[in-house]
Design an enzyme around this catalytic site. Structure first.
Site, PDB file in Angstrom:
ATOM      1  N   ASN A 274       9.470  -6.759  23.802  1.00 12.27           N
ATOM      2  CA  ASN A 274      10.435  -5.652  23.896  1.00 12.27           C
ATOM      3  C   ASN A 274      10.376  -4.906  25.233  1.00 12.27           C
ATOM      4  OD1 ASN A 274       7.949  -4.629  23.151  1.00 12.27           O
ATOM      5  ND2 ASN A 274       8.816  -2.983  21.902  1.00 12.27           N
TER       6      ASN A 274
ATOM      7  N   GLU B  48      -2.275  -2.942  20.020  1.00 11.66           N
ATOM      8  CA  GLU B  48      -1.073  -2.088  19.995  1.00 11.66           C
ATOM      9  C   GLU B  48      -0.086  -2.754  19.052  1.00 11.66           C
ATOM     10  OE1 GLU B  48      -0.724   0.791  21.369  1.00 11.66           O
ATOM     11  OE2 GLU B  48      -2.574   0.786  22.507  1.00 11.66           O
TER      12      GLU B  48
ATOM     13  N   CYS C  30       8.268  -0.030  19.190  1.00  7.30           N
ATOM     14  CA  CYS C  30       7.196   0.040  18.190  1.00  7.30           C
ATOM     15  C   CYS C  30       7.046   1.438  17.593  1.00  7.30           C
ATOM     16  CB  CYS C  30       5.882  -0.399  18.811  1.00  7.30           C
ATOM     17  SG  CYS C  30       5.509   0.500  20.328  1.00  7.30           S
TER      18      CYS C  30
ATOM     19  N   GLU D 210      -3.787   2.841  25.219  1.00 10.85           N
ATOM     20  CA  GLU D 210      -3.287   2.460  26.538  1.00 10.85           C
ATOM     21  C   GLU D 210      -2.866   3.732  27.256  1.00 10.85           C
ATOM     22  OE1 GLU D 210      -0.390  -0.741  25.839  1.00 10.85           O
ATOM     23  OE2 GLU D 210      -1.984  -2.149  26.350  1.00 10.85           O
TER      24      GLU D 210
HETATM   25  P1  NAD Z   1       4.256 -11.122  17.821  1.00 10.01           P
HETATM   26  O1  NAD Z   1       3.045 -10.661  17.120  1.00 10.01           O
HETATM   27  O2  NAD Z   1       5.112 -12.143  17.167  1.00 10.01           O
HETATM   28  O3  NAD Z   1       3.889 -11.752  19.244  1.00 10.01           O
HETATM   29  C1  NAD Z   1       3.151 -11.025  20.206  1.00 10.01           C
HETATM   30  C2  NAD Z   1       2.435 -11.962  21.132  1.00 10.01           C
HETATM   31  O4  NAD Z   1       1.430 -12.668  20.406  1.00 10.01           O
HETATM   32  C3  NAD Z   1       3.316 -13.042  21.754  1.00 10.01           C
HETATM   33  O5  NAD Z   1       2.946 -13.197  23.092  1.00 10.01           O
HETATM   34  C4  NAD Z   1       2.983 -14.275  20.941  1.00 10.01           C
HETATM   35  O6  NAD Z   1       3.184 -15.486  21.622  1.00 10.01           O
HETATM   36  C5  NAD Z   1       1.514 -14.051  20.672  1.00 10.01           C
HETATM   37  N1  NAD Z   1       0.954 -14.748  19.516  1.00 10.01           N
HETATM   38  C6  NAD Z   1       1.590 -15.279  18.432  1.00 10.01           C
HETATM   39  N2  NAD Z   1       0.697 -15.829  17.595  1.00 10.01           N
HETATM   40  C7  NAD Z   1      -0.532 -15.650  18.137  1.00 10.01           C
HETATM   41  C8  NAD Z   1      -1.873 -15.977  17.728  1.00 10.01           C
HETATM   42  N3  NAD Z   1      -2.125 -16.626  16.583  1.00 10.01           N
HETATM   43  N4  NAD Z   1      -2.893 -15.611  18.536  1.00 10.01           N
HETATM   44  C9  NAD Z   1      -2.668 -14.934  19.689  1.00 10.01           C
HETATM   45  N5  NAD Z   1      -1.432 -14.622  20.126  1.00 10.01           N
HETATM   46  C10 NAD Z   1      -0.372 -14.957  19.361  1.00 10.01           C
HETATM   47  O7  NAD Z   1       5.086  -9.816  18.183  1.00 10.01           O
HETATM   48  P2  NAD Z   1       6.508  -9.732  18.882  1.00 10.01           P
HETATM   49  O8  NAD Z   1       7.542 -10.199  17.899  1.00 10.01           O
HETATM   50  O9  NAD Z   1       6.456 -10.365  20.214  1.00 10.01           O
HETATM   51  O10 NAD Z   1       6.664  -8.168  19.132  1.00 10.01           O
HETATM   52  C11 NAD Z   1       7.131  -7.269  18.185  1.00 10.01           C
HETATM   53  C12 NAD Z   1       5.985  -6.513  17.556  1.00 10.01           C
HETATM   54  O11 NAD Z   1       5.204  -5.885  18.563  1.00 10.01           O
HETATM   55  C13 NAD Z   1       6.425  -5.389  16.639  1.00 10.01           C
HETATM   56  O12 NAD Z   1       5.638  -5.407  15.487  1.00 10.01           O
HETATM   57  C14 NAD Z   1       6.151  -4.139  17.450  1.00 10.01           C
HETATM   58  O13 NAD Z   1       5.935  -2.977  16.678  1.00 10.01           O
HETATM   59  C15 NAD Z   1       4.949  -4.529  18.220  1.00 10.01           C
HETATM   60  N6  NAD Z   1       4.805  -3.713  19.426  1.00 10.01           N
HETATM   61  C16 NAD Z   1       3.821  -2.755  19.480  1.00 10.01           C
HETATM   62  C17 NAD Z   1       3.678  -1.941  20.591  1.00 10.01           C
HETATM   63  C18 NAD Z   1       2.622  -0.870  20.653  1.00 10.01           C
HETATM   64  O14 NAD Z   1       2.336  -0.392  21.736  1.00 10.01           O
HETATM   65  N7  NAD Z   1       2.037  -0.459  19.560  1.00 10.01           N
HETATM   66  C19 NAD Z   1       4.536  -2.122  21.682  1.00 10.01           C
HETATM   67  C20 NAD Z   1       5.513  -3.104  21.609  1.00 10.01           C
HETATM   68  C21 NAD Z   1       5.632  -3.897  20.477  1.00 10.01           C
END
Ligand code: NAD
Length: 487
Positions: A151, A248, A282, A461
């Site tokens: 995002n 996060e 998020c 962060e």
């Molecule tokens: P996601 O968990 O699907 O993917 C995040 C990252 O993890 C990607 O780079 C993905 O390739 C990687 N990944 C996938 N499987 C993995 C594994 N088994 N081991 C290690 N890495 C792996 O999340 P998304 O769809 O990319 O992002 C959306 C989510 O992120 C939402 O839940 C949102 O709330 C959260 N988010 C949180 C923050 C925060 O600061 N708290 C900020 C932005 C987004």
């Protein structure tokens, strides 16, 4: 016409993989493939580790002032290239240019600037113990891995790199496979700024590559941004070598509006907290609790402003303030939740469908959607949707709304709108959330630590607090007299 194919960025340059495996990146507003990216195969992974080890040796030997100077040069380049980088973010994410051109690169650069200034101020302490004394050193951890969500691709890369590098660590960063380009541009900028090769490396691919990084024995720490479920997998993988983790994760945050709130500002907050970046934030305040006295007026203004002020369209059009969702799959997921909300008995007040704007008919758009008469137990009020879907709930009493707001396993953010200053602080002190806003929503300056309570995260962060997460304390006892021994 053949598409550009990007490689992984290792040891200060682009490195071809041996397997030939690559993936395609789609512009969410047009639905078209815009470029290709090579997956980090085993050869690239091995090279990335060796490079980050060498990078760490060079970088950690430099003084904080030198590291800070290089980081500041990178900040200047980021700001100079704001428009090019923002256009990359728009093409990769589908978010409006209106946002990306003033927020995404700027907040990334701000974070690097903040930590560049601190790089020379990381210090231990000392204490006299009679004739003997001890002192402590704050030492870097080694290789830190960063794994990003889609995002805020460049901002996330900057927010992870900034504290890690300021403290003297090296980094291997894996962006989301949906949005891989911003991190590569950041890596190029670091090299141009004079950073030694190997300090910041970028590996590409899906969860497999993230999983490899999470367990790699050479990696000392993982900083992850993504879904709660993925975060748990990363922690499990990191446990084998007892890596430190920063998590996060997602949220289902409450925005609480009391009767005495400024109505227009409260409506602004609800719209920002649900429709900014098409709701893909998020910290979104997706459970909007409105006190009964102001409920009818709030709904009327909210619906009118949503109808009149949201401009969906080509994200690169400067007039557009509401863009496309990241992918066809995500669009489907968000539409599924809207159907579930209707089945659960919430009242759909606007939106609720996919959109095909004239200038971007093949994009993954979902209309800004508002449900009223929502109840806490509904799935749309319990699960993170990560799209433009707002649930409005009513409440009577302060104590009641605090209890209902806290009734979730998540705890990322919360907002409170009231003119009663004592109530504002009393309520946020009781809310189980890592980031709280009073009469405001969404601002996240580099000076302010951000992160979640409960299952929304571990560690922080930005802000001074983050230095703790990227250093380890070494205590050194110094004997100034002959050592005593019973033996
Ligand atoms: P996601 O968990 O699907 O993917 C995040 C990252 O993890 C990607 O780079 C993905 O390739 C990687 N990944 C996938 N499987 C993995 C594994 N088994 N081991 C290690 N890495 C792996 O999340 P998304 O769809 O990319 O992002 C959306 C989510 O992120 C939402 O839940 C949102 O709330 C959260 N988010 C949180 C923050 C925060 O600061 N708290 C900020 C932005 C987004």
């Amino acid at each position: 016409m053949s598409l550009t194919r990007y490689q992984n960025f290792v040891d200060g340059r682009y490195l071809a993989n041996a397997s030939g495996e690559y993936f395609e990146v789609i512009n969410p507003a047009s639905g078209a493939v815009i470029y290709e990216v090579e997956v980090a195969d085993e050869a690239v992974q091995t090279a990335a580790i060796a490079s980050a080890q060498q990078g760490f040796a060079l970088w950690s030997a430099m003084s904080g002032v030198e590291r800070g100077r290089i980081l500041l040069r990178a900040v200047a380049l980021l700001r100079e290239r704001n428009d090019i980088l923002a256009a990359i973010e728009v093409a990769d994410t589908g978010k409006p240019w209106q946002e990306a051109s003033v927020v995404d690169v700027v907040t990334g650069a701000d974070s690097i600037e903040f930590f560049a200034g601190l790089a020379a101020a990381i210090e231990g302490n000392q204490q006299q113990l009679g004739a003997d004394f001890y002192y402590s050193r704050r030492e870097p951890l080694g290789i830190c891995a960063g794994i990003g969500a889609w995002n805020y691709p460049l901002q996330i890369a900057c927010w992870k790199a900034a504290p890690a590098l300021a403290c003297g660590n090296s980094m291997i960063f894996k962006p989301s496979e949906e949005t891989p380009l911003g991190a590569l541009k950041l890596a190029e900028i670091f090299i141009e700024a004079g950073m030694p090769a190997g300090v910041f490396n970028v590996v590409q691919g899906d969860g497999r590559i993230g999983a490899w990084l999470s367990q790699a024995p050479e990696v000392a720490k993982v900083s992850f941004t993504g879904e709660v479920g993925t975060g748990k997998k990363v922690m499990r993988a990191a446990a084998d070598t007892l890596k430190g983790v920063t998590m996060e994760l997602g949220g289902k945050s409450p925005l609480i509006i009391f009767d005495d709130a400024d109505l227009e500002e409260a409506v602004s907050a609800a719209m920002v907290a649900n429709f900014y970046t098409q709701g893909e934030v998020c910290t979104n305040g997706t459970r909007v609790y409105v006190q009964q006295g102001i409920y009818p007026a709030f709904m009327a203004r909210l619906l009118a402003r949503t109808r009149d002020n949201i401009r969906v369209g080509d994200p690169m059009d400067p007039a557009t303030n509401f863009g496309a969702l990241i992918s066809r799959d995500h669009q489907r997921k968000v539409l599924d939740y809207i159907r579930i909300g209707q089945e659960e008995g919430a009242t759909l007040r606007c939106g609720g469908e996919a959109l095909r704007p004239a200038m971007a008919p093949n994009g993954f758009f979902v209309a800004p959607t508002i449900f009223s008469e929502c109840r806490d137990e509904m799935r749309i009020c319990r699960e993170e949707i990560f799209g433009p879907v707002m649930s409005v709930l009513s409440f009577e009493q302060e104590e009641e709304v605090v209890r209902r707001a806290n009734d979730t396993a998540l705890g990322l953010a919360a907002g409170v709108f009231t003119r009663d200053i004592r109530r504002a602080h009393r309520v946020v002190h009781q809310l189980q959330a890592g980031i709280c806003w009073i009469n405001s929503y969404g601002a996240s300056p580099a000076e302010m630590p951000v992160g979640g309570f409960k299952q929304s995260g571990i560690g922080r962060e930005n802000g001074l607090a983050t230095l703790q997460h990227y250093t380890q304390l070494k205590s050194v006892y110094v004997g100034m007299q002959a050592m005593q021994s019973p033996f």
